[in-house]
Design a protein around this motif. Structure first.
Motif, short mmCIF file in Angstrom:
data_model
loop_
_atom_site.label_atom_id
_atom_site.label_comp_id
_atom_site.label_asym_id
_atom_site.label_seq_id
_atom_site.Cartn_x
_atom_site.Cartn_y
_atom_site.Cartn_z
N LEU A 45 0.88 -1.13 0.08
CA LEU A 45 0.05 0.15 -0.01
C LEU A 45 0.62 1.25 0.08
O LEU A 45 0.28 2.40 -0.14
CB LEU A 45 -0.84 0.00 1.31
CG LEU A 45 -1.96 -1.34 1.30
CD1 LEU A 45 -3.01 -1.07 2.40
CD2 LEU A 45 -2.98 -1.37 -0.06
N ASN A 46 2.02 1.23 0.06
CA ASN A 46 3.08 2.21 0.14
C ASN A 46 3.72 2.61 -1.30
O ASN A 46 4.43 3.42 -1.37
CB ASN A 46 3.98 2.11 1.16
CG ASN A 46 3.54 2.13 2.50
OD1 ASN A 46 2.80 3.28 2.61
ND2 ASN A 46 3.89 1.64 3.48
N GLN A 47 3.27 1.64 -2.13
CA GLN A 47 3.78 1.90 -3.55
C GLN A 47 3.24 3.12 -4.35
O GLN A 47 2.15 3.37 -4.11
CB GLN A 47 4.02 0.55 -4.31
CG GLN A 47 2.47 0.41 -5.23
CD GLN A 47 2.49 -0.79 -5.72
OE1 GLN A 47 2.25 -2.04 -5.30
NE2 GLN A 47 2.52 -1.05 -6.94
N ALA A 48 3.92 3.66 -5.07
CA ALA A 48 3.47 4.91 -5.81
C ALA A 48 2.86 4.38 -7.27
O ALA A 48 3.69 3.34 -7.74
CB ALA A 48 4.53 5.81 -6.29
N VAL A 49 1.86 4.54 -7.56
CA VAL A 49 1.06 4.12 -8.67
C VAL A 49 0.56 5.11 -9.68
O VAL A 49 0.21 6.28 -8.99
CB VAL A 49 -0.07 3.01 -8.60
CG1 VAL A 49 0.53 1.74 -7.69
CG2 VAL A 49 -1.08 3.72 -7.64
#
Length: 153
Positions: free
Chosen positions: A90-94
């Protein structure tokens, strides 16, 4: 434009996005005003997105709704509670994308259809034209009389 998954989820859950509402007359929309109404909606949506905001824009023509939303997957803000099912981190940038949502009683069995038009970084005339084609097809389908159920006698 990118956003962390958790940041997106939190923003949508707490209503931290811009909301735009438009209406149109069905006769005008069906005649030659469809593109003009959609252009106003699209340009306003684009201007808000350019500020870095998440946006929900809605055009209502009687019981036919056209919505543009920023998203990270092809799910509407209303289904935000399911978005995290698609991400392990959930901390990944998309990338932020533009979703086109159409709702109408005679559209299909669910009265709902969603298409991802592309990343917000590609908002422009090509995306607008794609939106117009999809809305025109949905409008035509939704305006056709509902078929009567068949019976086996």
């Amino acid at each position: 434009m990118e956003i962390k998954v958790q940041t997106y989820l939190d923003a949508v859950d707490t209503g931290q996005y811009q909301v735009q509402n438009f209406t149109a007359d069905a006769a005008d929309f069906a005649a030659q005003e469809m593109a003009a109404n959609l252009r106003t909606m699209f340009d306003t949506f684009s201007a808000q997105v350019a500020t870095g905001a998440l946006v929900h824009s809605e055009l209502t023509i009687n019981d036919f709704k056209v919505e543009l939303e920023t998203g990270i997957i092809n799910l509407p803000f209303a289904n935000n509670n399911r978005v995290d099912n698609f991400y392990a981190n959930l901390n990944q940038a998309v990338p932020v994308v533009v979703n086109l949502i159409v709702e109408a009683p005679n559209l299909n069995a669910s009265a709902f259809h969603i298409d991802t038009l592309g990343p917000v970084d590609q908002i422009g005339d090509a995306m607008f034209e794609q939106m117009c084609v999809l809305v025109q097809a949905a409008w035509t389908t939704a305006q056709a009389p509902a078929e009567a159920p068949t019976t086996n006698e």
